[in-house]
Design a protein around this motif. Structure first.
Motif, PDB file in Angstrom:
ATOM      1  N   ALA A 150      34.216  22.216  45.700  1.00  0.00           N
ATOM      2  CA  ALA A 150      33.494  21.805  46.910  1.00  0.00           C
ATOM      3  C   ALA A 150      33.917  20.408  47.358  1.00  0.00           C
ATOM      4  CB  ALA A 150      31.991  21.866  46.678  1.00  0.00           C
ATOM      5  N   VAL A 151      34.152  19.496  46.402  1.00  0.00           N
ATOM      6  CA  VAL A 151      34.620  18.153  46.758  1.00  0.00           C
ATOM      7  C   VAL A 151      35.960  18.265  47.493  1.00  0.00           C
ATOM      8  CG1 VAL A 151      35.451  15.940  45.858  1.00  0.00           C
ATOM      9  CG2 VAL A 151      33.356  16.942  44.937  1.00  0.00           C
ATOM     10  N   CYS A 152      36.868  19.077  46.988  1.00  0.00           N
ATOM     11  CA  CYS A 152      38.171  19.257  47.662  1.00  0.00           C
ATOM     12  C   CYS A 152      37.969  19.720  49.096  1.00  0.00           C
ATOM     13  CB  CYS A 152      39.037  20.245  46.885  1.00  0.00           C
ATOM     14  SG  CYS A 152      39.573  19.638  45.280  1.00  0.00           S
ATOM     15  N   GLY A 153      37.017  20.632  49.313  1.00  0.00           N
ATOM     16  CA  GLY A 153      36.719  21.093  50.664  1.00  0.00           C
ATOM     17  C   GLY A 153      36.184  19.975  51.540  1.00  0.00           C
ATOM     18  N   ARG A 154      35.263  19.172  50.996  1.00  0.00           N
ATOM     19  CA  ARG A 154      34.698  18.059  51.775  1.00  0.00           C
ATOM     20  C   ARG A 154      35.752  17.005  52.102  1.00  0.00           C
ATOM     21  NH1 ARG A 154      30.297  19.357  48.504  1.00  0.00           N
ATOM     22  NH2 ARG A 154      30.738  17.772  46.939  1.00  0.00           N
ATOM     23  N   LEU A 155      36.763  16.890  51.255  1.00  0.00           N
ATOM     24  CA  LEU A 155      37.844  15.931  51.506  1.00  0.00           C
ATOM     25  C   LEU A 155      38.837  16.450  52.540  1.00  0.00           C
ATOM     26  CD1 LEU A 155      38.532  14.818  47.825  1.00  0.00           C
ATOM     27  CD2 LEU A 155      37.505  13.417  49.642  1.00  0.00           C
ATOM     28  N   GLY A 156      38.709  17.719  52.916  1.00  0.00           N
ATOM     29  CA  GLY A 156      39.629  18.309  53.891  1.00  0.00           C
ATOM     30  C   GLY A 156      40.969  18.687  53.296  1.00  0.00           C
ATOM     31  N   MET A 157      41.012  18.883  51.989  1.00  0.00           N
ATOM     32  CA  MET A 157      42.268  19.237  51.317  1.00  0.00           C
ATOM     33  C   MET A 157      42.601  20.703  51.590  1.00  0.00           C
ATOM     34  SD  MET A 157      41.971  17.143  47.729  1.00  0.00           S
ATOM     35  CE  MET A 157      43.705  16.662  47.609  1.00  0.00           C
ATOM     36  N   ARG A 158      43.881  20.986  51.708  1.00  0.00           N
ATOM     37  CA  ARG A 158      44.374  22.343  51.947  1.00  0.00           C
ATOM     38  C   ARG A 158      44.630  23.029  50.614  1.00  0.00           C
ATOM     39  NH1 ARG A 158      49.750  23.822  52.352  1.00  0.00           N
ATOM     40  NH2 ARG A 158      50.333  21.650  52.638  1.00  0.00           N
ATOM     41  N   SER A 159      44.104  24.242  50.479  1.00  0.00           N
ATOM     42  CA  SER A 159      44.284  24.998  49.242  1.00  0.00           C
ATOM     43  C   SER A 159      45.708  25.526  49.141  1.00  0.00           C
ATOM     44  CB  SER A 159      43.315  26.179  49.194  1.00  0.00           C
ATOM     45  OG  SER A 159      43.585  26.972  48.050  1.00  0.00           O
ATOM     46  N   LEU A 160      46.289  25.371  47.957  1.00  0.00           N
ATOM     47  CA  LEU A 160      47.608  25.937  47.654  1.00  0.00           C
ATOM     48  C   LEU A 160      47.466  27.168  46.767  1.00  0.00           C
ATOM     49  CD1 LEU A 160      49.467  22.596  46.884  1.00  0.00           C
ATOM     50  CD2 LEU A 160      49.504  23.903  49.016  1.00  0.00           C
ATOM     51  N   GLY A 161      46.229  27.534  46.439  1.00  0.00           N
ATOM     52  CA  GLY A 161      45.974  28.680  45.576  1.00  0.00           C
ATOM     53  C   GLY A 161      46.087  28.303  44.106  1.00  0.00           C
ATOM     54  N   ARG A 162      46.120  29.325  43.303  1.00  0.00           N
ATOM     55  CA  ARG A 162      46.172  29.123  41.854  1.00  0.00           C
ATOM     56  C   ARG A 162      47.607  28.863  41.422  1.00  0.00           C
ATOM     57  NH1 ARG A 162      42.094  32.239  38.329  1.00  0.00           N
ATOM     58  NH2 ARG A 162      40.908  31.583  40.138  1.00  0.00           N
ATOM     59  N   TRP A 166      50.867  22.511  36.155  1.00  0.00           N
ATOM     60  CA  TRP A 166      50.528  21.293  35.419  1.00  0.00           C
ATOM     61  C   TRP A 166      49.513  21.563  34.323  1.00  0.00           C
ATOM     62  CZ3 TRP A 166      49.939  21.049  40.945  1.00  0.00           C
ATOM     63  CH2 TRP A 166      51.013  20.457  41.603  1.00  0.00           C
ATOM     64  N   TYR A 167      49.523  20.728  33.315  1.00  0.00           N
ATOM     65  CA  TYR A 167      48.526  20.706  32.243  1.00  0.00           C
ATOM     66  C   TYR A 167      48.486  21.979  31.411  1.00  0.00           C
ATOM     67  CZ  TYR A 167      46.839  16.558  34.733  1.00  0.00           C
ATOM     68  OH  TYR A 167      46.747  15.344  35.349  1.00  0.00           O
ATOM     69  N   GLY A 168      49.478  22.847  31.547  1.00  0.00           N
ATOM     70  CA  GLY A 168      49.501  24.062  30.760  1.00  0.00           C
ATOM     71  C   GLY A 168      48.298  24.960  31.012  1.00  0.00           C
ATOM     72  N   ALA A 169      47.755  24.922  32.218  1.00  0.00           N
ATOM     73  CA  ALA A 169      46.550  25.702  32.532  1.00  0.00           C
ATOM     74  C   ALA A 169      46.683  26.305  33.923  1.00  0.00           C
ATOM     75  CB  ALA A 169      45.324  24.793  32.481  1.00  0.00           C
ATOM     76  N   SER A 170      45.947  27.357  34.168  1.00  0.00           N
ATOM     77  CA  SER A 170      45.861  27.966  35.492  1.00  0.00           C
ATOM     78  C   SER A 170      44.797  27.194  36.290  1.00  0.00           C
ATOM     79  CB  SER A 170      45.467  29.445  35.341  1.00  0.00           C
ATOM     80  OG  SER A 170      45.416  30.045  36.620  1.00  0.00           O
ATOM     81  N   LEU A 171      45.233  26.552  37.356  1.00  0.00           N
ATOM     82  CA  LEU A 171      44.368  25.653  38.123  1.00  0.00           C
ATOM     83  C   LEU A 171      44.446  25.953  39.607  1.00  0.00           C
ATOM     84  CD1 LEU A 171      45.574  22.397  36.339  1.00  0.00           C
ATOM     85  CD2 LEU A 171      43.399  23.575  35.924  1.00  0.00           C
ATOM     86  N   GLU A 172      43.373  25.653  40.311  1.00  0.00           N
ATOM     87  CA  GLU A 172      43.398  25.687  41.764  1.00  0.00           C
ATOM     88  C   GLU A 172      43.988  24.361  42.230  1.00  0.00           C
ATOM     89  OE1 GLU A 172      42.566  28.205  43.837  1.00  0.00           O
ATOM     90  OE2 GLU A 172      42.053  29.452  42.108  1.00  0.00           O
ATOM     91  N   ALA A 173      44.989  24.437  43.107  1.00  0.00           N
ATOM     92  CA  ALA A 173      45.652  23.229  43.597  1.00  0.00           C
ATOM     93  C   ALA A 173      45.331  23.024  45.073  1.00  0.00           C
ATOM     94  CB  ALA A 173      47.156  23.335  43.404  1.00  0.00           C
ATOM     95  N   PHE A 174      45.206  21.747  45.431  1.00  0.00           N
ATOM     96  CA  PHE A 174      44.904  21.345  46.809  1.00  0.00           C
ATOM     97  C   PHE A 174      45.805  20.176  47.158  1.00  0.00           C
ATOM     98  CE2 PHE A 174      41.203  23.282  45.017  1.00  0.00           C
ATOM     99  CZ  PHE A 174      40.661  24.041  46.044  1.00  0.00           C
ATOM    100  N   VAL A 175      46.036  19.966  48.457  1.00  0.00           N
ATOM    101  CA  VAL A 175      46.894  18.859  48.884  1.00  0.00           C
ATOM    102  C   VAL A 175      46.391  18.282  50.205  1.00  0.00           C
ATOM    103  CG1 VAL A 175      48.585  20.285  50.152  1.00  0.00           C
ATOM    104  CG2 VAL A 175      49.310  18.112  49.108  1.00  0.00           C
ATOM    105  N   LEU A 176      46.614  17.005  50.367  1.00  0.00           N
ATOM    106  CA  LEU A 176      46.418  16.290  51.638  1.00  0.00           C
ATOM    107  C   LEU A 176      47.739  15.627  51.970  1.00  0.00           C
ATOM    108  CD1 LEU A 176      43.049  14.315  51.639  1.00  0.00           C
ATOM    109  CD2 LEU A 176      43.836  15.924  53.342  1.00  0.00           C
TER     110      LEU A 176
END
Length: 176
Positions: A150-162, A166-176
């Motif tokens: 939700a913080v990523c959404g409030r920051l207006g970050m664009r989702s790159l999907g899963r 990085w970090y050897g884990a499956s993560l949701e990535a966002f970018v500005l």
């Protein structure tokens, strides 16, 4: 000696850590509800001495004017609410080439949750990074961390999907 202030917002002073922050650092990172979202192999901070070592490591990293792991202090109370960071992402764990990506992140004590402090501090860190010449800023979040998504959404970050970059884990990535 007063800590170096990195930036300020309406409600927050974002600054380097001081030794007297150790009890609060330990109180934040000893909690599974905070630490479960962090790193490749989440674990809680084991003891108060670890907090002192962590503060020293963070302040060493904070010597770079652009990047850091900083204390987020509430202006009205002087209480450290949590941590905000702006750091280079680690080398990709998926074997792809590093492109010098930079990450914004936040870790807050549960008594600071739900008041917009993560969003406010992250917005300041992003602004700090852009002013220093960083071209893109990423956030990587565990898929079930609803609050940080939700913080990523409030920051207006664009989702790159899963991603598994990085970090050897499956993560949701966002970018500005």
């Amino acid at each position: 000696m007063d800590p170096k202030i990195v930036y300020e917002t309406d409600r927050l002073v974002v600054r380097d850590w001081v030794d007297t922050d150790g009890d609060r650092v330990f109180d934040i990172y000893r909690r599974w509800e905070v630490s479960r979202w962090l790193g490749a192999s989440p674990r809680v901070m084991a003891d108060r001495d670890a907090a002192g070592r962590t503060i020293a490591r963070w302040n060493e990293r904070n010597r770079d004017a652009t990047y850091g792991v900083w204390a987020v202090e509430e202006r009205l109370t002087g209480t450290v609410a949590g941590t905000v960071l702006l750091v280079p992402l680690p080398e990709p764990s998926d074997g792809s080439a590093s492109r010098g990506e930079v990450e914004v992140g936040w870790h807050f004590h549960p008594d600071a949750w739900g008041r917009g402090l993560a969003t406010e501090s992250a917005r300041g860190a992003i602004s700090h990074g852009f002013k220093a010449g960083v071209g893109e800023i990423y956030a990587v979040v565990r898929p079930d961390n609803v609050a940080s998504l939700a913080v990523c959404g409030r920051l207006g970050m664009r989702s790159l999907g899963r991603v598994e970059r990085w970090y050897g884990a499956s993560l949701e990535a966002f970018v500005l």
